[in-house]
Write a protein that holds these residues in place. Sequence first.
Motif, PDB file in Angstrom:
ATOM      1  N   LYS A   1       0.797  -1.224   0.000  1.00  0.00           N
ATOM      2  CA  LYS A   1       0.000   0.000   0.000  1.00  0.00           C
ATOM      3  C   LYS A   1       0.832   1.277   0.000  1.00  0.00           C
ATOM      4  O   LYS A   1       0.321   2.355  -0.306  1.00  0.00           O
ATOM      5  N   ALA A   2       2.098   1.190   0.357  1.00  0.00           N
ATOM      6  CA  ALA A   2       2.968   2.370   0.299  1.00  0.00           C
ATOM      7  C   ALA A   2       3.263   2.704  -1.157  1.00  0.00           C
ATOM      8  O   ALA A   2       3.224   1.825  -2.032  1.00  0.00           O
ATOM      9  N   PRO A   3       3.559   3.978  -1.466  1.00  0.00           N
ATOM     10  CA  PRO A   3       4.030   4.287  -2.822  1.00  0.00           C
ATOM     11  C   PRO A   3       5.338   3.551  -3.066  1.00  0.00           C
ATOM     12  O   PRO A   3       6.047   3.207  -2.112  1.00  0.00           O
ATOM     13  N   THR A   4       5.672   3.329  -4.307  1.00  0.00           N
ATOM     14  CA  THR A   4       6.857   2.519  -4.597  1.00  0.00           C
ATOM     15  C   THR A   4       8.124   3.119  -3.997  1.00  0.00           C
ATOM     16  O   THR A   4       9.006   2.384  -3.540  1.00  0.00           O
ATOM     17  N   VAL A   5       8.225   4.436  -3.972  1.00  0.00           N
ATOM     18  CA  VAL A   5       9.387   5.069  -3.331  1.00  0.00           C
ATOM     19  C   VAL A   5       9.465   4.658  -1.869  1.00  0.00           C
ATOM     20  O   VAL A   5      10.538   4.325  -1.348  1.00  0.00           O
ATOM     21  N   GLY A   6       8.327   4.669  -1.175  1.00  0.00           N
ATOM     22  CA  GLY A   6       8.308   4.253   0.224  1.00  0.00           C
ATOM     23  C   GLY A   6       8.676   2.797   0.389  1.00  0.00           C
ATOM     24  O   GLY A   6       9.422   2.428   1.308  1.00  0.00           O
ATOM     25  N   THR A   7       8.157   1.947  -0.497  1.00  0.00           N
ATOM     26  CA  THR A   7       8.475   0.519  -0.434  1.00  0.00           C
ATOM     27  C   THR A   7       9.964   0.284  -0.666  1.00  0.00           C
ATOM     28  O   THR A   7      10.587  -0.547   0.003  1.00  0.00           O
ATOM     29  N   MET A   8      10.558   1.020  -1.600  1.00  0.00           N
ATOM     30  CA  MET A   8      11.991   0.866  -1.874  1.00  0.00           C
ATOM     31  C   MET A   8      12.826   1.331  -0.690  1.00  0.00           C
ATOM     32  O   MET A   8      13.840   0.718  -0.355  1.00  0.00           O
ATOM     33  N   LEU A   9      12.414   2.424  -0.038  1.00  0.00           N
ATOM     34  CA  LEU A   9      13.129   2.894   1.150  1.00  0.00           C
ATOM     35  C   LEU A   9      13.032   1.887   2.283  1.00  0.00           C
ATOM     36  O   LEU A   9      14.016   1.604   2.976  1.00  0.00           O
ATOM     37  N   LEU A  10      11.846   1.329   2.476  1.00  0.00           N
ATOM     38  CA  LEU A  10      11.639   0.345   3.538  1.00  0.00           C
ATOM     39  C   LEU A  10      12.452  -0.923   3.294  1.00  0.00           C
ATOM     40  O   LEU A  10      13.206  -1.376   4.163  1.00  0.00           O
ATOM     41  N   SER A  11      12.298  -1.499   2.115  1.00  0.00           N
ATOM     42  CA  SER A  11      12.925  -2.786   1.830  1.00  0.00           C
ATOM     43  C   SER A  11      14.408  -2.664   1.512  1.00  0.00           C
ATOM     44  O   SER A  11      15.208  -3.535   1.869  1.00  0.00           O
ATOM     45  N   GLY A  12      14.779  -1.577   0.828  1.00  0.00           N
ATOM     46  CA  GLY A  12      16.170  -1.437   0.403  1.00  0.00           C
ATOM     47  C   GLY A  12      17.104  -0.982   1.496  1.00  0.00           C
ATOM     48  O   GLY A  12      18.265  -1.407   1.552  1.00  0.00           O
ATOM     49  N   ILE A  13      16.604  -0.118   2.401  1.00  0.00           N
ATOM     50  CA  ILE A  13      17.496   0.477   3.398  1.00  0.00           C
ATOM     51  C   ILE A  13      17.004   0.295   4.831  1.00  0.00           C
ATOM     52  O   ILE A  13      17.741  -0.177   5.688  1.00  0.00           O
ATOM     53  N   MET A  14      15.738   0.641   5.093  1.00  0.00           N
ATOM     54  CA  MET A  14      15.288   0.735   6.479  1.00  0.00           C
ATOM     55  C   MET A  14      15.368  -0.596   7.225  1.00  0.00           C
ATOM     56  O   MET A  14      15.753  -0.625   8.396  1.00  0.00           O
ATOM     57  N   LEU A  15      15.005  -1.695   6.578  1.00  0.00           N
ATOM     58  CA  LEU A  15      15.084  -2.967   7.293  1.00  0.00           C
ATOM     59  C   LEU A  15      16.527  -3.329   7.637  1.00  0.00           C
ATOM     60  O   LEU A  15      16.778  -4.098   8.577  1.00  0.00           O
ATOM     61  N   LYS A  16      17.493  -2.772   6.881  1.00  0.00           N
ATOM     62  CA  LYS A  16      18.902  -3.043   7.177  1.00  0.00           C
ATOM     63  C   LYS A  16      19.325  -2.423   8.504  1.00  0.00           C
ATOM     64  O   LYS A  16      20.335  -2.828   9.089  1.00  0.00           O
ATOM     65  N   MET A  17      18.567  -1.417   8.973  1.00  0.00           N
ATOM     66  CA  MET A  17      18.855  -0.841  10.289  1.00  0.00           C
ATOM     67  C   MET A  17      18.777  -1.911  11.369  1.00  0.00           C
ATOM     68  O   MET A  17      19.601  -1.966  12.282  1.00  0.00           O
ATOM     69  N   GLY A  18      17.778  -2.792  11.277  1.00  0.00           N
ATOM     70  CA  GLY A  18      17.644  -3.852  12.264  1.00  0.00           C
ATOM     71  C   GLY A  18      18.753  -4.880  12.159  1.00  0.00           C
ATOM     72  O   GLY A  18      19.322  -5.304  13.174  1.00  0.00           O
ATOM     73  N   LEU A  19      19.092  -5.284  10.951  1.00  0.00           N
ATOM     74  CA  LEU A  19      20.154  -6.272  10.754  1.00  0.00           C
ATOM     75  C   LEU A  19      21.505  -5.721  11.192  1.00  0.00           C
ATOM     76  O   LEU A  19      22.297  -6.413  11.847  1.00  0.00           O
TER      77      LEU A  19
END
Length: 480
Positions: free
Chosen positions: A230-248
């Motif tokens: 449901k996020a715009p593709t830019v948001g999805t790319m930020l979430l999946s490409g970078i933000m989840l790496k914060m946790g890892l």
Amino acid sequence: MNVSLLLIILLVGAVATYLAGNKLASKVALLFSLASLGCTVVLLNHFNLGQNISFISQWITQPKVSFALQADGLAIAMLLLTTALTPIIIYASFANTYKNAKAFYALVLFMAFAMCGTFLASDGLLYYIFWELALIPIYFIALIWGNADLEERRKAVVKFFIYTLAGSLFMLVAFVYMYQKAGSFLIQDLYALDLSATEQLWIFLAFFLAYAIKIPIIPFHTWQANVYQKAPTVGTMLLSGIMLKMGLYSIIRWQLPIAPLAAKEYQTIFISLGIAGVIYGSIVALRQKDLKKLLAYSSLAHVGLIAAGTYALNLDGLRGAVLQMIAHGFVVVGLFFIAEIIFRRYQTNVISEMGGIRSQATGFASLFLILVLASVALPTTFNFVGEFMVLYGLSQINIWFALLGGTTIILGAYYMLKMYQYVMLGETNTKKFAEVSVNEAVTLVIIVAVLFFFGMYPKPITDLITPSLENIITQINRIN
């Protein structure tokens, strides 16, 4: 060199983008994102020359909090990922029209600012502040500019916000507890704490809850697919490409060195959770009819393997996990951009409504196929290097971990190639599909070039991150 310059560039860029107005916002945002990439390259050069790259200043007297930033090889690798993907993501969005574009692009840069701060922070409370700040822009990006009905978006985004905020509060409690024992939030002081096995277990679990939700690791993944869809593709790319790496990244930087006894004692459990994510994500991906949801579950499977690699607690596992973080960032951004290109032509993400695209756009089909093959870790692609090292690290713990983790390659090949067949081959859709534009081609070619270059020559990144990971392994093994 003062590493805070990178954060200043991104923060000033966010303000300048907003003030530039809607017509110029995207171009100003791209300019400042490229400036941040240039700054990161300069930081890398200074680091390679052996210069100290840090900044520390007393911020709050009571409690004692420092504005402390430190860039070692691991942090610089994550900065390179963030500052390289941010301009790619911004440039990829040029063909879209956003209402209140100045706010949209300002939020993208502010999110990059917060994520870079998270990777650089070496004070626990400062790290927590940056960690939470990154949540604010993605909340508004997904809520205001997302797809689907407003009420559906609101439900998905609010669930994501509450999940991540609630999990992070446990991490904050852990930091406060450690501050009472150390008298400081500085990472070196927290590393030096002599914590009992029970204390380490509770601190480990508090960190795990925050990281497992952000990554996500099952069973804390329930927010992910809906938000990605449901996020715009830019948001999805930020979430999946970078933000989840914060946790890892945070598992390696904070959780494992602070609570090594708990990490070793319950290693099997946490590796098993990661591998369970691999199998679960792959099986659920097989059943998806929506392209973005399929890619969301594919991402869940891949990050499950990365998480398992971090908990291997050996150099090969950690090194493979970091390499795979970077590779996954580029692949998943490329794949979600592919979904965006198809949506621009067909106004749908439903796989059954696609088909026959290859006969109309051979260039697009070729680039798409390369990204699919990279996703399933074809040799000579960046993903192969990371996944091979993770599996090798897991095999040193138990060969069954490696065998079960390796199912991500087999299952991934099945559902990704099956998806490609339905989307690109078969009967031609009645709607015309235009070949990729210059903007789209440039974006995809850059991503593909990165995946091939580091797939065949990963040494620069390996050399960059290995000393930092060796120091972390030493810290983990300080108590036998």
